[in-house]
Write a protein that holds these residues in place. Structure first.
Motif, mmCIF file in Angstrom:
data_model
loop_
_atom_site.group_PDB
_atom_site.id
_atom_site.type_symbol
_atom_site.label_atom_id
_atom_site.label_comp_id
_atom_site.label_asym_id
_atom_site.label_seq_id
_atom_site.Cartn_x
_atom_site.Cartn_y
_atom_site.Cartn_z
ATOM 1 N N CYS A 657 39.515 -71.522 -7.565
ATOM 2 C CA CYS A 657 39.196 -70.514 -8.581
ATOM 3 C C CYS A 657 38.506 -71.211 -9.738
ATOM 4 O O CYS A 657 38.956 -72.264 -10.195
ATOM 5 N N GLU A 658 37.416 -70.642 -10.215
ATOM 6 C CA GLU A 658 36.708 -71.246 -11.338
ATOM 7 C C GLU A 658 36.014 -70.165 -12.154
ATOM 8 O O GLU A 658 35.987 -68.988 -11.770
ATOM 9 N N SER A 659 35.488 -70.568 -13.289
ATOM 10 C CA SER A 659 34.725 -69.667 -14.157
ATOM 11 C C SER A 659 35.520 -68.438 -14.583
ATOM 12 O O SER A 659 35.024 -67.303 -14.533
ATOM 13 N N VAL A 660 36.776 -68.659 -14.988
ATOM 14 C CA VAL A 660 37.575 -67.554 -15.521
ATOM 15 C C VAL A 660 37.039 -67.209 -16.903
ATOM 16 O O VAL A 660 36.979 -68.063 -17.794
ATOM 17 N N CYS A 661 36.624 -65.980 -17.103
ATOM 18 C CA CYS A 661 36.054 -65.612 -18.402
ATOM 19 C C CYS A 661 36.300 -64.144 -18.722
ATOM 20 O O CYS A 661 36.527 -63.320 -17.826
ATOM 21 N N LEU A 662 36.239 -63.847 -20.003
ATOM 22 C CA LEU A 662 36.421 -62.493 -20.506
ATOM 23 C C LEU A 662 35.070 -61.886 -20.854
ATOM 24 O O LEU A 662 34.184 -62.576 -21.367
ATOM 25 N N ALA A 663 34.928 -60.601 -20.589
ATOM 26 C CA ALA A 663 33.717 -59.919 -21.023
ATOM 27 C C ALA A 663 33.673 -59.857 -22.548
ATOM 28 O O ALA A 663 32.611 -60.002 -23.161
ATOM 29 N N SER A 676 36.874 -61.843 -15.364
ATOM 30 C CA SER A 676 36.250 -62.189 -14.089
ATOM 31 C C SER A 676 36.605 -63.614 -13.686
ATOM 32 O O SER A 676 36.886 -64.470 -14.527
ATOM 33 N N VAL A 677 36.612 -63.853 -12.373
ATOM 34 C CA VAL A 677 36.890 -65.185 -11.832
ATOM 35 C C VAL A 677 36.105 -65.352 -10.541
ATOM 36 O O VAL A 677 35.961 -64.407 -9.750
ATOM 37 N N LYS A 678 35.573 -66.541 -10.346
ATOM 38 C CA LYS A 678 34.861 -66.862 -9.118
ATOM 39 C C LYS A 678 35.821 -67.553 -8.154
ATOM 40 O O LYS A 678 36.486 -68.521 -8.503
ATOM 41 N N VAL A 679 35.911 -67.019 -6.938
ATOM 42 C CA VAL A 679 36.828 -67.536 -5.921
ATOM 43 C C VAL A 679 36.009 -68.048 -4.746
ATOM 44 O O VAL A 679 35.064 -67.384 -4.309
ATOM 45 N N LYS A 680 36.365 -69.220 -4.240
ATOM 46 C CA LYS A 680 35.622 -69.826 -3.130
ATOM 47 C C LYS A 680 36.574 -70.290 -2.038
ATOM 48 O O LYS A 680 37.630 -70.851 -2.314
ATOM 49 N N THR A 724 32.986 -63.041 -6.626
ATOM 50 C CA THR A 724 33.396 -62.865 -8.014
ATOM 51 C C THR A 724 34.284 -61.634 -8.111
ATOM 52 O O THR A 724 33.895 -60.542 -7.690
ATOM 53 N N LEU A 725 35.472 -61.838 -8.652
ATOM 54 C CA LEU A 725 36.422 -60.756 -8.832
ATOM 55 C C LEU A 725 36.429 -60.348 -10.301
ATOM 56 O O LEU A 725 36.592 -61.199 -11.181
ATOM 57 N N THR A 726 36.223 -59.081 -10.566
ATOM 58 C CA THR A 726 36.234 -58.568 -11.938
ATOM 59 C C THR A 726 37.420 -57.615 -12.097
ATOM 60 O O THR A 726 37.445 -56.533 -11.502
ATOM 61 N N GLU A 787 37.067 -55.188 -8.964
ATOM 62 C CA GLU A 787 35.834 -55.056 -8.194
ATOM 63 C C GLU A 787 35.492 -56.420 -7.609
ATOM 64 O O GLU A 787 35.552 -57.443 -8.315
ATOM 65 N N VAL A 788 35.157 -56.461 -6.323
ATOM 66 C CA VAL A 788 34.829 -57.716 -5.640
ATOM 67 C C VAL A 788 33.345 -57.713 -5.290
ATOM 68 O O VAL A 788 32.851 -56.788 -4.638
ATOM 69 N N ARG A 789 32.653 -58.747 -5.750
ATOM 70 C CA ARG A 789 31.220 -58.891 -5.451
ATOM 71 C C ARG A 789 30.966 -60.231 -4.787
ATOM 72 O O ARG A 789 31.433 -61.266 -5.273
ATOM 73 N N SER A 790 30.227 -60.204 -3.683
ATOM 74 C CA SER A 790 29.911 -61.446 -2.961
ATOM 75 C C SER A 790 28.847 -62.239 -3.701
ATOM 76 O O SER A 790 28.000 -61.658 -4.395
#
Length: 790
Positions: A657-663, A676-680, A724-726, A787-790
């Motif tokens: 998990c990386e790039s945890v951030c707030l809008a 949001s968080v990027k999952v790999k 990316t999970l939002t 919301e899950v975006r590839s």
């Protein structure tokens, strides 16, 4: 001219008013209780208590016939009380219903209820996994589908009310009913319960779900059944009432059942604040409140807050109860209660109006009978959903690389639960539930792990040895079942300490390449087993000599894969570091053997994640992840804590998990947080992971837990694939209960933690909530989204 109440063209309230005006007091009282009967298709019905020596004979049956002419509110478990073929049971229920319609003065139909927590509790119905399995899937939609299938089976046999789901929040896994819970997080319990209610009731609410046990039942003294609960309202509301509030407001639950215990000296069955002020007036609940079996009579028999049955009935019905279950122990004295001024006829009319409203809404007056051709148990789709729940709930806690098993190795399948169908079932499964009644029920629909592994690997590759017994002979002789009039003396512990079978298991292990050791407990009510209602424990060591068996197997040097089934987690006393793998399967139901074999052989991924922490020892109890800072003591107690934390579970691959951030780093007190968080998938094979979001209130006006789950999302990815999970979290969900009983959200800093378990936090950010303290309205926002975006 047709009476208004018999004309479906009139509104429900008009039909109720018309019928109520025609009823005598005795006919009204009859709607406020059930009868627990052994139904007969020839009409020779008898009370369940007639099975005991004290209640036998023609005179009692004749008295029942006369009483039935007044009508009755409900019939308790017409198919689940004894072993009866569904077609025979439906014919018997129809025969009774015909009597209600044709041989009573007003023709008011009875409502039939059954247990349905882990499937409809009757002969030949599908045996679903336990609630812990439901929770461990972290998949509300799957839980909803399971409940839909259970509801389908229930409707097909004429059940109009199911006594499920259980919304108790686990706090101490020594409690025997831990297996009935969705886990230890109140919000997750609420999410799963809401899904279950939606699935069971359907859009029409033509089958009533029953939320139980209202409320706090799981936080009893010493985790003992019925024991007192010590809670103030703030914690009661934030932890234990929250799931009920969610299921009432979000899923329109049709019924609620109070609990046996007392909270701060007030028994649940006479608590007007909870049953009326909170449930009906504050939450807007519009269904019926039904007693837990025998709960009204316990007000004078156990709690000692009333002198007799008439007073107990008045206390319960004045507090908010609508129907006494399972029979009329106290309701039969309502006339006396009215005469003594303990309860008014105005209150009686109010209660009976609610009972009749549900009968009209359910369409019982128009369709009172069940067509036999509609009976549909164990169809392929239902069995498939049961298997899917079982498979997706299996939770892998240890794996040194031995799993998944590949090729055709020689496998020793050993242990007391390897080939015992009952070991895969929980206490409210039909075969287990009848143990205490000296009844035997075949379990041919259950596939054991041994049978499934032989099917996959071949008989020649599998050696079996039982290794030890948990309970050598399943016997009745438990304490009195709630609602019974007699009962047998308390038995001694049935657990076996015979070690004579261990050498044979060791020989099987020595002759094999891999050992699959199946251990755990056996569900059984009231100490007829080692877990289940009334089967509480004082230890988290495996029952009997299973620990000695595991130690002997590990000493062979062969890789030992432990498969643990049952209704609570157990410790392996250090063997966790020595076994090759540890798979927690809970009570996976009739398809559990296939699910276990699928995961062991790599046909399926272990997708389960823990919904109860696995504590270091019984000395850590009560333990739960969302505790307060000072819960561990000062200094921090060495035995406090959990080896396997809430939310934990291994798969066949790894995720980053990386790039945890707030809008936005600042949001208003009535706003929404976007995270949001990027999952790999950083491993070498496809797989899934449950990404979890926890919140910590950094500074609050009252003490808050260290972290609380507020969002989660499963994501399935191929090797090296990212998504990316939002997450969107309403600030309403950051609330807590103030001393005045109101839910509030305070301005200030909140830490949002993103992780793969409550202890494996991969990133954290802080959001500033601005504005003034906000008192939440009744319809506050309870659910987050993703919301899950590839």
């Amino acid at each position: 001219m047709t009476a208004i109440y018999k004309d479906a063209g009139y509104p429900v309230q008009d039909r109720v008013a018309d019928l109520l005006a025609r009823m005598t007091p005795e006919e009204k009282f009859a709607q406020m209780h059930a009868y627990w009967l052994i139904l007969d298709e020839n009409g020779n019905h008898r009370e369940r208590s007639d099975l005991s020596d004290e209640f036998a004979g023609v005179s009692e049956q004749a008295a029942l016939s006369e009483r039935l002419k007044l009508g009755v509110g409900q019939i308790s478990r017409p198919l689940g009380t004894h072993i009866v073929d569904a077609h025979t049971g439906v014919r018997a229920a129809n025969r009774l219903q015909r009597m209600m319609i044709e041989e009573t003065r007003l023709g008011i139909p009875a409502l039939f209820h059954e247990e349905c927590l882990v499937g409809l509790l009757c002969k030949d119905a599908t045996l679903f996994p336990s609630s812990l399995n439901y929770g461990s899937t972290w998949d509300p939609e799957l839980v909803k589908r399971a409940a839909q299938q259970i509801g389908h089976e229930a409707r097909s046999v004429g059940c109009q009310q199911g006594l499920a789901p259980v919304l108790d929040v686990s706090r101490d896994v020594r409690w025997g009913r831990t297996e009935e819970t969705f886990g230890e997080d109140p919000w997750l319990v609420g999410v799963m319960a809401t899904a279950y209610v939606e699935g069971l009731q359907g859009e029409k609410r033509d089958l009533l779900a029953t939320l139980k046990h209202f409320v706090g039942h799981s936080f009893s003294e010493g985790a003992r059944n019925h024991a007192p609960v010590h809670l103030g309202f703030c914690e009661l509301n934030d932890t234990f009432l929250l799931p009920f509030e969610m299921a009432v407001k979000l899923a329109n639950a049709g019924s609620v059942m109070p609990a046996y215990h007392d909270i701060d000296n007030q028994p649940g069955h006479s608590d007007s604040f909870l049953l009326t002020t909170v449930l009906r007036e504050q939450w807007g609940f519009d269904g019926i409140v039904v007693a837990d079996y025998g709960g009204v009579s316990l007000l004078h028999q156990h709690h000692g807050i009333s002198h007799d049955a008439a007073e107990s009935a008045a206390l319960a019905f004045n507090a908010g109860l609508d129907v006494e279950l399972p029979k009329d122990d106290c309701a039969r004295h309502l006339a006396e209660g009215v005469e003594r001024g303990l309860i008014s006829m105005e209150k009686i009319d109010e209660i009976v109006s609610r009972v009749l409203s549900e009968k009209f809404r359910l369409g019982l007056f128009e369709c009172p009978y069940v067509p036999e051709e509609n009976i549909d148990l164990q169809n392929a789709q239902t069995r498939q959903v049961a298997r899917e729940v079982a498979t997706r709930s299996l939770t892998l806690l240890e794996n040194n690389g031995v799993l998944p098993i590949s090729g055709k190795p020689r496998v020793a399948v050993v242990g007391p639960t390897a080939d015992d169908p009952l070991a895969l079932l929980s206490g409210y499964s039909f075969p287990v539930h009848l143990i205490i009644s000296d009844m035997v029920e075949e379990t041919s629909q259950v596939t054991t792990p041994l049978a499934a592994l032989k099917n996959y690997l071949g008989d020649a590759q599998v050696r079996y040895a039982k290794g030890c017994h948990i309970i050598q002979r399943r016997m009745a002789g438990a304490p009195v079942f709630p609602g019974d009039s007699g009962g047998k003396p308390m038995q001694q512990s049935p657990v076996s300490f015979d070690t004579s079978l261990i050498p044979q298991a060791v020989r099987a292990a020595q002759e094999s390449d891999i050992v699959v050791a199946c251990v755990g407990d056996l569900a059984g009510l009231f100490q007829s087993g080692t877990v289940g209602e009334g089967s509480d424990t004082d230890s988290l060591n495996l029952p009997g000599v299973q620990q000695q068996l595991l130690e002997a197997l590990v000493e062979t040097g062969k890789p030992v894969v432990v498969v643990m089934t049952g209704g609570r987690p157990y410790n392996l006393q250090g063997l966790e570091d020595k076994v090759a793998a540890l798979l927690l399967a809970w009570a996976p139901g009739q398809e559990g053997g296939w699910a276990i074999a699928d995961v062991l052989t790599g046909r399926a991924e272990p997708q389960g994640r823990l919904v109860v922490s696995v504590p270091k020892s019984a000395g850590a109890m009560p333990y739960y992840y969302n505790h307060k800072l000072k819960s561990g003591g000062t200094p921090f107690a060495f035995h406090f804590g959990s080896r396997y934390p809430f939310g934990f579970g291994l798969g066949w691959t790894q995720f980053s998990c990386e790039s945890v951030c707030l809008a936005e780093t600042s949001v208003p007190v009535d706003g929404e947080v976007t995270l949001s968080v990027k999952v790999k998938n950083s491993g070498e094979c496809s797989g899934s992971e449950v990404v979890q979001v926890y919140v910590r209130d950094k500074v609050a006006s009252m003490v808050r837990p260290l972290q609380e789950l507020k969002a989660f999302q499963r994501v399935t990815l191929s090797p090296n694939e990212s998504a990316t999970l939002t997450f969107r979290l309403p600030v309403d969900m950051f609330n807590f209960t103030r001393r005045d009983g109101k839910r509030v959200v305070e301005p200030g800093e909140y830490e949002l933690q993103v992780g793969l378990s409550s202890a494996d936090i991969r990133g954290a950010v802080t959001v500033n909530v601005t504005g003034e303290t906000r008192v939440l309205p009744g319809e506050w926002r309870m659910m987050s989204g993703c919301e899950v975006r590839s």
